[in-house]
Design a protein around this motif. Structure first.
Motif, PDB file in Angstrom:
ATOM      1  N   THR A   1     -72.044  13.633 -84.639  1.00 35.66           N
ATOM      2  CA  THR A   1     -71.229  13.889 -85.941  1.00 35.66           C
ATOM      3  C   THR A   1     -72.121  13.672 -87.048  1.00 35.66           C
ATOM      4  O   THR A   1     -72.287  14.577 -87.859  1.00 35.66           O
TER       5      THR A   1
ATOM      6  N   VAL B   1     -73.135  16.865 -89.662  1.00 31.57           N
ATOM      7  CA  VAL B   1     -73.066  16.588 -91.137  1.00 31.57           C
ATOM      8  C   VAL B   1     -74.304  16.929 -91.944  1.00 31.57           C
ATOM      9  O   VAL B   1     -74.423  17.652 -92.681  1.00 31.57           O
TER      10      VAL B   1
ATOM     11  N   THR C   1     -70.806  22.896 -98.409  1.00 27.26           N
ATOM     12  CA  THR C   1     -70.014  22.388 -97.873  1.00 27.26           C
ATOM     13  C   THR C   1     -69.809  20.594 -97.937  1.00 27.26           C
ATOM     14  O   THR C   1     -68.686  20.314 -98.013  1.00 27.26           O
ATOM     15  N   LEU C   2     -70.941  20.114 -97.990  1.00 31.12           N
ATOM     16  CA  LEU C   2     -71.199  18.519 -97.938  1.00 31.12           C
ATOM     17  C   LEU C   2     -70.645  18.407 -99.539  1.00 31.12           C
ATOM     18  O   LEU C   2     -69.929  17.489 -99.515  1.00 31.12           O
TER      19      LEU C   2
ATOM     20  N   GLU D   1     -68.482  19.938-101.438  1.00 27.95           N
ATOM     21  CA  GLU D   1     -66.851  20.269-101.418  1.00 27.95           C
ATOM     22  C   GLU D   1     -66.141  19.212-100.651  1.00 27.95           C
ATOM     23  O   GLU D   1     -65.125  18.637-101.126  1.00 27.95           O
ATOM     24  N   SER D   2     -66.763  18.620 -99.583  1.00 27.72           N
ATOM     25  CA  SER D   2     -66.258  17.540 -98.647  1.00 27.72           C
ATOM     26  C   SER D   2     -66.167  16.295 -99.418  1.00 27.72           C
ATOM     27  O   SER D   2     -65.356  15.499 -99.415  1.00 27.72           O
ATOM     28  N   PHE D   3     -67.133  16.158 -99.930  1.00 29.09           N
ATOM     29  CA  PHE D   3     -67.418  14.830-100.957  1.00 29.09           C
ATOM     30  C   PHE D   3     -66.249  14.847-102.034  1.00 29.09           C
ATOM     31  O   PHE D   3     -65.658  13.718-102.209  1.00 29.09           O
TER      32      PHE D   3
ATOM     33  N   GLN E   1     -63.650  16.587-102.330  1.00 30.27           N
ATOM     34  CA  GLN E   1     -62.151  16.295-101.708  1.00 30.27           C
ATOM     35  C   GLN E   1     -61.699  14.900-101.173  1.00 30.27           C
ATOM     36  O   GLN E   1     -60.623  14.379-101.494  1.00 30.27           O
ATOM     37  N   ALA E   2     -62.806  14.105-100.777  1.00 27.39           N
ATOM     38  CA  ALA E   2     -62.685  12.724 -99.835  1.00 27.39           C
ATOM     39  C   ALA E   2     -62.372  12.005-101.492  1.00 27.39           C
ATOM     40  O   ALA E   2     -62.055  10.874-101.323  1.00 27.39           O
TER      41      ALA E   2
ATOM     42  N   LYS F   1     -59.720  21.081-108.873  1.00 23.61           N
ATOM     43  CA  LYS F   1     -59.091  20.439-107.493  1.00 23.61           C
ATOM     44  C   LYS F   1     -58.175  19.468-107.955  1.00 23.61           C
ATOM     45  O   LYS F   1     -56.960  19.213-107.399  1.00 23.61           O
TER      46      LYS F   1
END
Length: 137
Positions: free
Chosen positions: A14, A18, A25-26, A28-30, A32-33, A74
């Motif tokens: 994984t 990543v 993508t990284l 946006e994921s950060f 959101q998290a 967001k």
């Protein structure tokens, strides 16, 4: 019986997957998290594996907005979801939970996105007999 040798793609763990993800993508994921945590553009850039200026260019090209503006959008969207789901007790509570230091500024931003103040929507949700989730079915 011979065991099937894993393909090169299947052998990635994984962390490696990543690491191969694109910076957008990284980022946006950060975001959101960490939507309920204090976040600076430098934090997002670091998570995406690029410098702040490259992050800003990427977001301008993709969203015609800065990373901070996208994070704000967001957070406002999550605030609306919380309000409509009846999870918001007050404007101050939602603002603090989503890292807005000033509830008045939060309210103005929310109104700009949704044409209603958050306090109006919170009161409207509390006034509905079956709760906020039971609207016009």
């Amino acid at each position: 019986m011979a065991l099937k040798e894993p393909s090169h793609a299947e052998s990635f763990d994984t962390d490696q997957q990543v690491a191969l993800a694109d910076p957008l993508t990284l980022a946006e994921s950060f975001m959101q998290a960490n939507i309920s945590n204090p976040v600076a553009a430098s934090n997002i850039a670091e998570a995406a594996g690029i410098n702040v200026r490259a992050l800003q260019r990427l977001f301008r090209k993709t969203y015609a907005a800065t990373p901070t503006q996208v994070l704000l959008q967001k957070r406002i969207a999550l605030a609306r979801e919380m309000i409509l789901n009846g999870e918001a007790l007050s404007v101050r509570q939602v603002a603090a939970q989503l890292q807005f230091s000033n509830p008045t500024r939060f309210s103005k931003l929310y109104s700009r996105f949704h044409a209603q103040t958050p306090s109006h929507e919170i009161r409207q949700g509390k006034a509905q007999p079956n709760g906020p989730a039971e609207t016009n079915q």
